[in-house]
Design a protein around this motif. Sequence first.
Motif, PDB file in Angstrom:
ATOM      1  N   LYS A  20       0.884  -1.224  -0.031  1.00  0.00           N
ATOM      2  CA  LYS A  20       0.062  -0.187  -0.037  1.00  0.00           C
ATOM      3  C   LYS A  20       0.962   1.349  -0.165  1.00  0.00           C
ATOM      4  N   ILE A  21       2.011   1.399   0.659  1.00  0.00           N
ATOM      5  CA  ILE A  21       2.750   2.544   0.881  1.00  0.00           C
ATOM      6  C   ILE A  21       3.591   2.459  -0.554  1.00  0.00           C
ATOM      7  N   SER A  25       2.539   1.585  -3.315  1.00  0.00           N
ATOM      8  CA  SER A  25       1.550   2.102  -4.558  1.00  0.00           C
ATOM      9  C   SER A  25       1.438   3.545  -4.148  1.00  0.00           C
ATOM     10  N   GLY A  26       1.065   3.884  -3.012  1.00  0.00           N
ATOM     11  CA  GLY A  26       0.979   5.308  -2.552  1.00  0.00           C
ATOM     12  C   GLY A  26       2.074   6.251  -2.900  1.00  0.00           C
ATOM     13  N   LEU A  27       3.248   5.791  -2.783  1.00  0.00           N
ATOM     14  CA  LEU A  27       4.318   6.795  -2.771  1.00  0.00           C
ATOM     15  C   LEU A  27       4.923   6.737  -3.994  1.00  0.00           C
ATOM     16  N   PHE A  28       5.032   5.691  -4.862  1.00  0.00           N
ATOM     17  CA  PHE A  28       5.475   5.410  -6.166  1.00  0.00           C
ATOM     18  C   PHE A  28       4.776   5.060  -7.046  1.00  0.00           C
ATOM     19  N   GLY A  29       3.581   4.821  -6.958  1.00  0.00           N
ATOM     20  CA  GLY A  29       2.858   4.511  -7.843  1.00  0.00           C
ATOM     21  C   GLY A  29       2.924   2.799  -8.535  1.00  0.00           C
TER      22      GLY A  29
END
Lengths: 77, 621
Positions: free
Chosen positions: A7-8, A10-14
């Motif tokens: 999740k992190i 995907s949020g930070l780096f897509g």
Amino acid sequence: MQERIGKIFSGLFGVSREACTDALSPKDIEAWNSVYHLTLVMSLEEEFGVQFSPDEIVELDSVGAIKAKLAQHGVAR
Amino acid sequence: MSQTNCDPRYARLKGLFPAAGHPLSLADAAGIQREVESLLGSAELPPPLRSLRIACLRGVTIEPLVPQIIAAFAERDFAATIELGGLGNYQFEVASADSFLLAGGFDVCVVLVRAESVLAGLDDPTANFGDLEGAMRGFLECLDTVAERFAGLTIVCNFGPLGPSVGRRFQSQNAASSRYAIGRANQLLAARVQEHPRMLLCDLDYLAQQIGAAQFYSPRNMATALQPFSTVGFQRVCREWADLCHLHYRGAAKCIVLDCDNSLWQGIVGEDGMHGIRLGEGYPGVCFQQFQRQLKHLRDMGFLLAINSKNNEADIRAVFDQHPATVLKYDDFAAVRANWESKADNMASIAEELNLGMESFIFIDDNPFEIEQVKFACPSVACAQVPAESWKLPELLSTLVRLDRLAVTVEDRKKAAMYQQEQRRKATRAGTSRIEDYLSQLELEMTIEPFHPERHLERAVQLLQKTNQFNLTTRRHSASELLALAESGSMILLASLRDRFGDYGRIALAIVTFADGIPSLDTFLMSCRALGRRAETMFLTAILERLGKAGQSVLRAEYIPSNRNQVCAKFLSEHGFMEFAGQLSPDGQCFERNLAFASSDVRAFYRVTIVESANRSNELS
């Protein structure tokens, strides 16, 4: 742990959840530079309620290393 | 804001925020930042998003937390970009002629510098800050330079509390020590910021106190990255920046609409009787009394109060008139709806009576059903629910950002009193059959004065930003644009109005520009509280006469329709302007008027004073 780290990333780096393997490192993600490394560290601390020492921060250089370090801090795998 | 009928791109952005009550993580913020960047790359931002270019002069590392900044602004409907100055390089960037700050076309400049880099020796328990003014001078002058050179809004962060130090108890005994220097420095900062009309203070010290310095700072981040804040601490800081911009650009709410039973007191007055309700005298009555006192303070700051309650009017009136513990009196309310109609209908009728748009209102009720109903029927009304636990009630109003102000103008202070006068005036009007009779007994007086940059800037900008209805062109000139217009020789006039019921202050503004020597009405607006007295006609007549006397022969004007300004759609054609096929601005209708026939019958009802300069005036009648 995999789910929350995914999740992190995907949020930070897509990064997609599938691409978030243990081998994933700054070599694979252009945005994972020294600035975003700190953003990543603070995100992990925020998510798992831990605090890394400056020496540990330098060692968090792959998803696998992050998992190992979190396990040392008592986070269940 | 209701998300049911909005632009899907806006809905997608809002969907990236966690549900109410859940914290916004850095990973969420990074996703929001990517979405904002993609929206900014598109041709047009979905409403109500507004783009905002931020420059940051800073003495600390901010880079890793930029996503938090962008997300905090997106939460307040700003699509922000931020450019960071060099770390600790702010003095050079303020002074240098080719500074990025001046070249970049920024809307906002944030100044974030630590006390430690302004005041030397803060960590030395024996240091003496007796001459703090001297020690602060360089930094304060730096702020003066920003104010002078940067045309946008500047947000200056004050100093947060110092961390633990050696000799702490020793310092506490010494009034000139660094322990007390921070508070004194913050006073000097506040005083200096107050001197500059386009500068706001971000109270970092308050934010740190609220969550505690230990939570606010991260010594680890400071030691490793010169970044003093914790993740939650910095989130508070950037939310405060976004809140300040929200208030600055969109303005405060105007009216608080209140339920009565279980909102202004505990109990149901219609059933429990006036002496059965709980108000004052111990818990929970004291909480409701404190809530009423806060509402009274907000009224004194210029917010209007109104009642929207399912009750018999006589019952609630008895409480406000006779209850020993009531702080609010019946006359404190600009409008009262105590009846058995739906609260949504009552909201609409209050909005009509007070002549305000729905986005000007905040509705407070204890009943979630009533709140849902008002939200559904009037999506732009902000709603807040009275908490079930009464001890939380005194915190409710402070959580609503738009129940705050960045400056209180004299007009704001008078506003609540004005609406009371308006009610009396309406009573008079009901007894008069013809509009002329009505106007002639009002003893109307208008004062027209040329714009004075020092005395009128705040009010003029407020009129430009807030007037929606009677506004021919809705050009939202900023303070700097207005000053530039004045500088370039435009004719800028303000009109104030009084009648035998009261003084309304400066209620109308007109700007005439002279491109190619032809006078053109760039802006003509009047606050809607002055409507119904033909003041708009009087003001226009005075402008036409003034231009005629100056040897001009025509005045061009435009009507640019907006969602809100239909009230003045016919104003130009009803006042001798002829439409022509030109195109001065997109969507605008062009008009021109011959200045040879400028007089109007409205003069019969007005005494007009034209102020030509600060100490000279001549009276025309």
